[in-house]
Enzyme design. Structure first.
Site, mmCIF file in Angstrom:
data_model
loop_
_atom_site.group_PDB
_atom_site.id
_atom_site.type_symbol
_atom_site.label_atom_id
_atom_site.label_comp_id
_atom_site.label_asym_id
_atom_site.label_seq_id
_atom_site.Cartn_x
_atom_site.Cartn_y
_atom_site.Cartn_z
ATOM 1 N N SER A 50 0.834 -1.203 0.000
ATOM 2 C CA SER A 50 0.000 0.000 0.000
ATOM 3 C C SER A 50 0.864 1.246 0.000
ATOM 4 O O SER A 50 1.998 1.247 0.511
ATOM 5 C CB SER A 50 -0.920 0.013 1.226
ATOM 6 O OG SER A 50 -1.548 1.264 1.379
ATOM 7 N N TYR B 122 -1.117 -0.435 10.597
ATOM 8 C CA TYR B 122 -1.384 -0.830 9.218
ATOM 9 C C TYR B 122 -0.201 -0.456 8.320
ATOM 10 O O TYR B 122 0.279 -1.273 7.528
ATOM 11 C CB TYR B 122 -2.660 -0.145 8.722
ATOM 12 C CG TYR B 122 -2.967 -0.399 7.263
ATOM 13 C CD1 TYR B 122 -3.440 -1.636 6.836
ATOM 14 C CD2 TYR B 122 -2.786 0.601 6.309
ATOM 15 C CE1 TYR B 122 -3.719 -1.871 5.498
ATOM 16 C CE2 TYR B 122 -3.062 0.376 4.966
ATOM 17 C CZ TYR B 122 -3.532 -0.864 4.564
ATOM 18 O OH TYR B 122 -3.799 -1.084 3.231
#
Length: 276
Positions: free
Chosen positions: A128, A153
């Site tokens: 990501s 994350y």
């Protein structure tokens, strides 16, 4: 898209019935190519990862493509406990450590497929853009002292890129016929946003401003199957082209330290040669 390429596809998913329903919809859309199997796989459980990998290696002596795509995002704090590994923060376990272990256990099938040529076997880690403002907090990697969901994350996605660059060099040094890639598929309107504030407050925002799952899949398919990606092993990619990741993602010292830490965490002695 993999089935359109006439590939044998193995789907590892937590909810097998949901996987079966997804395949049913694909077939109803008229996609008849390829073969598909669904096996239960819970990336929180290292025992589940081992069981899944054992089935795959038994059924498929050669695995040409491994796409590490499972993920959670911005979830409440949870410490994952497994009988044979120390506790792990849930983002770290699901997004990174489970994939690390799975890749390790599938090494025999990946190596055999690469040797079968003409192209190398490929491992695609779905990362990501969130890695850009992230670091690996080796002093509190389990987020026990301070838990910020977005930081946890981001750490897991940065870990995937560090894993990618380190393994690519490992494969090259060992002359193993495998390439590894990390991919930012784009910000996509998928179930990853279920339960988040933006999904609850403005679900229309995701449909209008985020990529569709289909468009996001193109970025994953490129390193998985395109001949043009054969020379791009170790790359971080977005929109089917290599990009420069963050300085932290390019730090060889971080990559080496994280790799050693993860091997110790998961009880792996020789990453390239799993003990069956």
């Amino acid at each position: 898209m993999l089935l359109k390429c006439e590939m044998d596809v193995v789907i590892g998913c937590r909810n097998v019935s949901a996987g079966e329903e997804a395949v049913k919809k694909i077939r109803e859309e008229g996609i008849e190519g390829g073969n598909v199997k669904i096996h239960q796989l819970d990336m929180e459980s290292m025992a589940s990862v081992k069981k899944f990998a054992s089935k795959v290696v038994e059924e498929y002596p050669k695995v040409h493509v491994l796409i590490n795509n499972a993920g959670i995002m911005l979830v409440p704090y949870k410490l994952i406990t497994n009988n044979d590994t120390p506790p792990m923060e849930s983002h770290f376990a699901v997004n990174y450590a489970g994939h690390f272990l799975l890749t390790h256990l599938l090494m025999p099938s990946l190596t055999a497929a690469g040797k079968d040529g003409p192209e190398y076997a490929r491992v695609v880690n779905v990362s990501s853009i969130a890695h850009l403002c992230s670091d690996i907090d080796f002093e509190d990697i389990k987020s026990e002292k301070c838990y910020i969901p977005s930081a946890a994350y981001g750490q897991s996605k940065l870990a995937q890129i560090l894993f990618t660059t380190y393994c690519e060099k490992l494969f090259q040094n060992a002359e193993m016929p495998i390439h590894m890639y990390s991919v930012h598929p784009g910000v996509c309107d998928t179930d990853l946003f279920e339960g988040t504030y933006i999904k609850k407050a403005a679900p229309w925002f995701l449909r209008f401003f985020f990529k569709s799952p289909k468009r996001g899949a193109y970025s994953i398919m490129f390193p998985a199957v395109s001949p043009k990606a054969e020379s791009l092993g170790g790359s971080y990619m977005s929109n089917c082209r290599p990009l420069k990741p963050s300085a932290n993602a390019r730090d060889e010292t971080r990559a080496k330290k994280l790799f050693a830490y993860t091997c110790e965490l998961l009880g792996i002695e020789h990453f390239l040669h799993p003990v069956v």
